[in-house]
Structure formats: C-alpha cells, structure tokens
Design a protein around this motif. Structure first.
Motif, short mmCIF file in Angstrom:
data_model
loop_
_atom_site.label_atom_id
_atom_site.label_comp_id
_atom_site.label_asym_id
_atom_site.label_seq_id
_atom_site.Cartn_x
_atom_site.Cartn_y
_atom_site.Cartn_z
N SER A 12 44.76 37.67 46.08
CA SER A 12 43.57 37.30 47.00
C SER A 12 43.84 37.03 48.22
O SER A 12 44.57 36.48 48.54
N ARG A 13 42.95 37.60 48.98
CA ARG A 13 42.85 37.52 50.52
C ARG A 13 41.87 36.28 50.89
O ARG A 13 41.06 36.25 50.26
N SER A 14 42.16 35.91 52.17
CA SER A 14 41.60 34.94 52.78
C SER A 14 40.75 35.65 54.10
O SER A 14 41.28 36.32 54.80
N TYR A 15 39.38 35.48 53.72
CA TYR A 15 38.53 36.07 54.89
C TYR A 15 37.60 35.23 55.38
O TYR A 15 36.61 34.54 54.76
N THR A 122 32.87 44.17 47.59
CA THR A 122 33.11 42.82 47.57
C THR A 122 34.06 42.22 48.67
O THR A 122 34.29 43.24 49.58
N SER A 123 34.78 41.08 48.91
CA SER A 123 35.60 40.90 50.04
C SER A 123 36.80 41.57 50.05
O SER A 123 37.29 42.06 49.29
N GLY A 124 36.75 42.02 51.46
CA GLY A 124 37.81 43.04 51.72
C GLY A 124 37.36 44.64 51.54
O GLY A 124 37.90 45.44 51.89
N GLY A 125 36.03 44.83 51.20
CA GLY A 125 35.41 45.95 51.15
C GLY A 125 35.00 46.61 52.43
O GLY A 125 34.65 45.95 53.47
#
Length: 283
Positions: A12-15, A122-125
């Motif tokens: 999972s990445r951090s945004y 979702t996040s990273g989209g």
C-alpha cells in the motif's frame, strides 16, 4: 501504442490529502509559503477552510486551487485538490469542451463514469479524460473522497487524433528507473511517452532516501509538483527549500530545479508537465 509496464499489486502507498480546518489563534505566522517570479511554494499548512473554492454543478464539493494559468508565469494548466462529501459529485463537471483532464485519487473512493463506462477509483487511481468527453463523478462512500484534477486546453495537431481515455492505478504499473541510478530515482508513467497525441504528462516521481537530481534541470516544461509522501530539500532557481508531504511546488518554464531526498522513507510527488508541442510564436 505501448502500454505502461504492469506488475502484481504492490504494498500500500501513502498519499497525503489535506483535510482543511484552521490553525488556532495562538499560532505564530511562521510558514513556508512563498511566491517568486520563478516558482511558488504552497505548503500544506495553508490549505485551510478559508482558502477553499466552489464550482458550478458540483454538489457537496469544495476545492483548493493550487495553480491556474497566469500571464508571465505558468500558463498551460490548472490544478485543484477536490474534496467531495458522501453523496456529492457532479454530472456536469467540465464546462470547457476543449479541456482535457487528469484525475488522481489520494483518499477515499470515487465513482467515475466516462464514455458510458463506470469505474471505481481508489487511492492511486488515475484517469485521463480527453477533450469533449462525457463524464461524471460521484462519491458513493461513507467518507470524503479527495483527488487532484489537472486541466489543460488540449492542443490538437493535424493528422493526430486526441488521446484515448484511460483509467488506471499506480499500484498496477511498474516504475521506470532513471538510467544509471540503480532504481533510486524512478518514474511511474501512465501514458506511453512516444504517444505524441498527448500534450501533457502526469507522472509520479519516486526518490529513495538519499537519492538526488544531481544537476539543475533547466527546461521549457512548466511544472506542478504535489508531494505525496516523504520529504526533501528542493533547489528552485537559486534557493534551497524544504518540502514535505502535502506541499505543492509551482514552477514556470526554465526554472532551474534539483533535489535531495531526505528520508527516512521514499520521497514521492505527482508531476505535471506540458510536452510534445511547438512553442507558440504569437498570442
């Protein structure tokens, strides 16, 4: 057209995403915001409630305007951080039929309907929206969704059609390492750099701790850089400035730039630049 390299789902990445609010009355006016003739720094601490904006035909939505075309500065693009409350969104988001756009989700879940197809982002989209597209967005989740919206007036070229719509996710794309860096400096590309239908690129640049841009990049492209994760010392024109997750850097053409990633984790930013077109010789 060459497709971006893919890979199995990664960690999972951090945004970083702003949440608004205001600092207390006891705070001192000490911040890192600066606007110069060559660059601007909009630190995360100034993205408060009082500087939000609103748009026609957007329900339960506010936004932070990070950049907009300005004569004598950066002239090709605008960039927003959109915040859509549950149930909010727009069925008429873009009023300029000549505008292309990129959406990049940093928090929450966004439902995008584009050219008759529905996508859950979702996040990273990432989504590329060609000019004159029919699209809409909604937040069907239980919490706010926050995403970047980068807009540019598309510069068509005779003999080249407009680019195709794309809906991707960063976590499905393998970063491309910069040659000679042992992977310490890499770029996640959502479109093929050889596809000259595109007149802008939005990428994610990642530096591992201690990695550097070891020269002053000086070039014609304008930039918007939003720090997604980590911290660094960035060289802008003649100044070294400290930046961290949530900060935004806005650079006019030919502003010299370099950086040193400070650690302890990766330093990552969302990068806009204009590409693949002749310089305009008249207004």
């Amino acid at each position: 057209m060459t497709k971006p390299m893919t890979r199995p789902p990664a960690q999972s990445r951090s945004y970083y995403a702003p949440s608004g609010g205001h600092p207390p009355q006891t705070d001192l006016l000490t911040d890192r915001a600066v606007f110069t003739q060559a660059y601007a720094i909009i630190p995360k601490g100034v993205m408060c409630d009082i500087v939000t904006s609103f748009l026609p035909f957007w329900d339960d939505t506010r936004l932070w305007v990070l950049s907009r075309p300005m004569s004598g500065f950066a002239e090709t693009f605008s960039q927003y951080i959109m915040e859509v409350a549950p149930g909010g969104g727009s069925d008429k988001p873009e009023l300029d039929v000549k505008a292309e756009g990129v959406l990049f989700v940093v928090e929450g879940e966004l439902t995008l309907t584009l050219a008759g197809k529905t996508h859950t982002m979702t996040s990273g989209g990432y989504a590329f929206i060609p000019p004159a597209s029919t699209w809409s967005v909604r937040n069907h989740g239980s919490g706010p969704v926050r995403f970047h919206w980068i807009r540019k007036a598309y510069e068509g070229v005779d003999g080249l059609g407009a680019p195709d719509a794309l809906v991707l996710n960063e976590n499905d794309i393998a970063p491309s390492p910069m040659p000679g860096t042992d992977g310490r400096w890499a770029t996640t590309r959502f479109v093929d750099p050889a596809d000259l239908r595109h007149d802008m690129h939005v990428t994610i640049v990642t530096f591992q701790p201690g990695a550097v841009i070891p020269f002053a990049e000086t070039h014609v492209m304008e930039h918007g850089l939003y720090v997604l994760e980590g911290k660094a010392v960035y060289r802008l024109n003649q100044d070294w400035v400290e930046v961290e997750a949530g900060d935004y850097m806005w650079l006019r053409a030919f502003c010299p730039q370099a950086c040193y990633a400070g650690g302890p984790g990766p330093f990552r930013y969302l990068l806009y630049k204009d590409v693949n077109r002749h310089a305009k010789l008249r207004p």
